[in-house]
Write a protein that holds these residues in place. Structure first.
Motif, mmCIF file in Angstrom:
data_model
loop_
_atom_site.group_PDB
_atom_site.id
_atom_site.type_symbol
_atom_site.label_atom_id
_atom_site.label_comp_id
_atom_site.label_asym_id
_atom_site.label_seq_id
_atom_site.Cartn_x
_atom_site.Cartn_y
_atom_site.Cartn_z
ATOM 1 N N ILE A 187 0.838 -1.203 0.000
ATOM 2 C CA ILE A 187 0.000 0.000 0.000
ATOM 3 C C ILE A 187 0.869 1.247 0.000
ATOM 4 O O ILE A 187 0.617 2.206 -0.741
ATOM 5 N N GLU A 188 1.924 1.229 0.814
ATOM 6 C CA GLU A 188 2.821 2.382 0.896
ATOM 7 C C GLU A 188 3.483 2.645 -0.454
ATOM 8 O O GLU A 188 3.602 3.797 -0.894
ATOM 9 N N GLU A 189 3.910 1.582 -1.126
ATOM 10 C CA GLU A 189 4.549 1.732 -2.429
ATOM 11 C C GLU A 189 3.558 2.217 -3.480
ATOM 12 O O GLU A 189 3.879 3.037 -4.341
ATOM 13 N N GLU A 190 2.327 1.709 -3.391
ATOM 14 C CA GLU A 190 1.323 2.001 -4.418
ATOM 15 C C GLU A 190 0.826 3.440 -4.356
ATOM 16 O O GLU A 190 0.573 4.058 -5.394
ATOM 17 N N PHE A 191 0.688 3.984 -3.147
ATOM 18 C CA PHE A 191 0.015 5.266 -3.013
ATOM 19 C C PHE A 191 0.946 6.445 -2.752
ATOM 20 O O PHE A 191 0.492 7.538 -2.444
ATOM 21 N N GLY A 192 2.243 6.213 -2.884
ATOM 22 C CA GLY A 192 3.172 7.322 -2.834
ATOM 23 C C GLY A 192 3.024 8.161 -1.578
ATOM 24 O O GLY A 192 3.090 7.656 -0.453
ATOM 25 N N ALA A 193 2.769 9.458 -1.757
ATOM 26 C CA ALA A 193 2.751 10.398 -0.638
ATOM 27 C C ALA A 193 1.390 10.540 0.025
ATOM 28 O O ALA A 193 1.222 11.389 0.897
ATOM 29 N N ARG A 194 0.406 9.739 -0.361
ATOM 30 C CA ARG A 194 -0.921 9.876 0.259
ATOM 31 C C ARG A 194 -0.900 9.460 1.728
ATOM 32 O O ARG A 194 -1.619 10.018 2.562
ATOM 33 N N PHE A 195 -0.076 8.447 2.074
ATOM 34 C CA PHE A 195 0.021 7.952 3.445
ATOM 35 C C PHE A 195 1.442 8.143 3.971
ATOM 36 O O PHE A 195 2.403 8.127 3.207
ATOM 37 N N VAL A 196 1.556 8.298 5.285
ATOM 38 C CA VAL A 196 2.858 8.376 5.930
ATOM 39 C C VAL A 196 2.942 7.256 6.974
ATOM 40 O O VAL A 196 1.971 6.979 7.684
#
Length: 255
Positions: A187-196
Motif C-alpha cells: 500500500i505504501e509503495e502504491e500510493f506514494g505520498a498519500r500515506f505516511v
C-alpha cells in the motif's frame, strides 16, 4: 457538456453481449455512452483495446483461453488503462476482481440500476484521474473488503489509517473499521505520498494528521502519538519513525 463514456464489451457468449447492449440502451438517458467495440475473447479484446481508446471495459470473467481476470491484469500495463467493470454469472471472483482494480462486479442477469451505478462510478474515476494527488499512476482508487460474502468498495480517500494486526489490516474510516487482506508495504509503495508511516505496523493518511503530542505513560516513560482529525484515537509513533514529527508542518505537509 460531458463527453459520453466510451465502452468496450467483452463476452464469449453472443446472446450475453446482445443482452448487455439492450440494458445499456435502457441506461442511455441516465448515463450517456457509446459502444466503441466488442470482442468474444480476451486476446481479440486486448488487440482492439490497444487502438480503441475506451474509457470503460465491461468484461466477462469465465472465458476460454484467457479469463477476464487475466485480461484486466494485462490492461494495467496500458499507459492509460480503461476502467474495468466485471459482469459474470459467478460470485466467486470478487476478491480477485478487485485485486486487478475493477470498480464494480455485476452479477448476471445485470440489473439496470446496478449497471447505471457502476457506470457512474466509472465516470467519477475518469474525471478524478488527472486530479489525484499523492497517488501513483495506476494506483487503485478503492480498497476491496469482503464481509459475509459481500464485496465492499472503500474509497482510498476515505481511509484515515491502516494498521497491520496479525494477518489482516484494520482499515479505519471516519465511519467505521474494516478488515482488509493486503500488505502495508504494498500500500505504501502504491500510493506514494498519500500515506505516511508512523510505525512499522501503521500508515496514516497525510490529510488526516493534525499533529503530534508527547504522552507520558503510567511508569513515567514518554512516547509520541499522532493526533487525527475528527477521530479520538491517538496512534503511537515508533522511535524509528519520529522523523515524521520533524517533517510535519513543512510546506509539503501544509493544507
Amino acid at each position: 457538456m460531458q463527453k459520453p463514456l466510451r465502452l468496450f464489451l467483452v463476452d464469449d457468449e453472443i446472446p450475453a453481449l446482445n443482452r448487455l447492449r439492450d440494458v445499456l440502451a435502457d441506461c442511455a438517458a441516465a448515463c450517456p455512452h457509446e459502444v466503441v467495440g466488442t470482442a468474444a475473447n480476451g486476446m481479440t479484446a486486448l488487440a482492439q483495446l490497444a487502438e480503441a481508446h475506451a474509457d470503460v471495459v465491461i468484461l466477462d470473467i469465465q472465458m476460454p483461453q484467457m479469463s477476464g481476470i487475466e485480461v484486466a491484469r494485462k490492461l494495467l500495463d496500458f499507459s492509460q488503462p480503461p476502467v474495468v467493470i466485471f459482469a459474470t454469472a459467478f460470485e466467486d471472483y470478487g476478491v480477485a476482481a478487485f485485486d486487478v482494480r475493477a470498480v464494480d462486479y455485476l452479477l448476471k442477469p445485470i440489473r439496470q440500476d446496478r449497471l447505471i451505478a457502476a457506470l457512474h462510478r466509472a465516470e467519477e474515476m475518469r474525471l478524478a484521474r488527472p486530479a489525484q494527488s499523492g497517488q501513483m499512476v495506476g494506483a487503485r482508487t478503492h480498497f476491496s473488503v469482503t464481509e459475509r460474502g459481500r464485496v465492499h468498495l472503500i474509497p482510498v480517500q476515505d481511509a484515515v489509517y491502516l494498521k497491520a494486526e496479525q494477518k489482516y489490516i484494520t482499515l479505519r474510516t471516519l465511519a467505521r473499521e474494516y478488515l482488509l487482506e493486503d500488505s502495508l508495504t504494498r500500500i505504501e509503495e502504491e500510493f506514494g505520498a498519500r500515506f505516511v508511516r508512523i510505525h512499522r505496523n501503521c500508515l496514516v493518511a497525510c490529510d488526516a494528521l493534525v499533529g503530534f503530542e508527547r504522552e507520558v505513560q503510567s511508569g513515567g516513560d514518554a512516547h509520541w502519538v499522532a493526533l487525527l482529525r475528527d477521530l479520538p484515537e491517538r496512534l503511537p509513533v515508533s522511535r524509528r519513525q519520529q522523523h515524521v514529527i520533524k517533517d510535519f508542518g513543512k510546506p509539503e505537509h501544509d493544507g
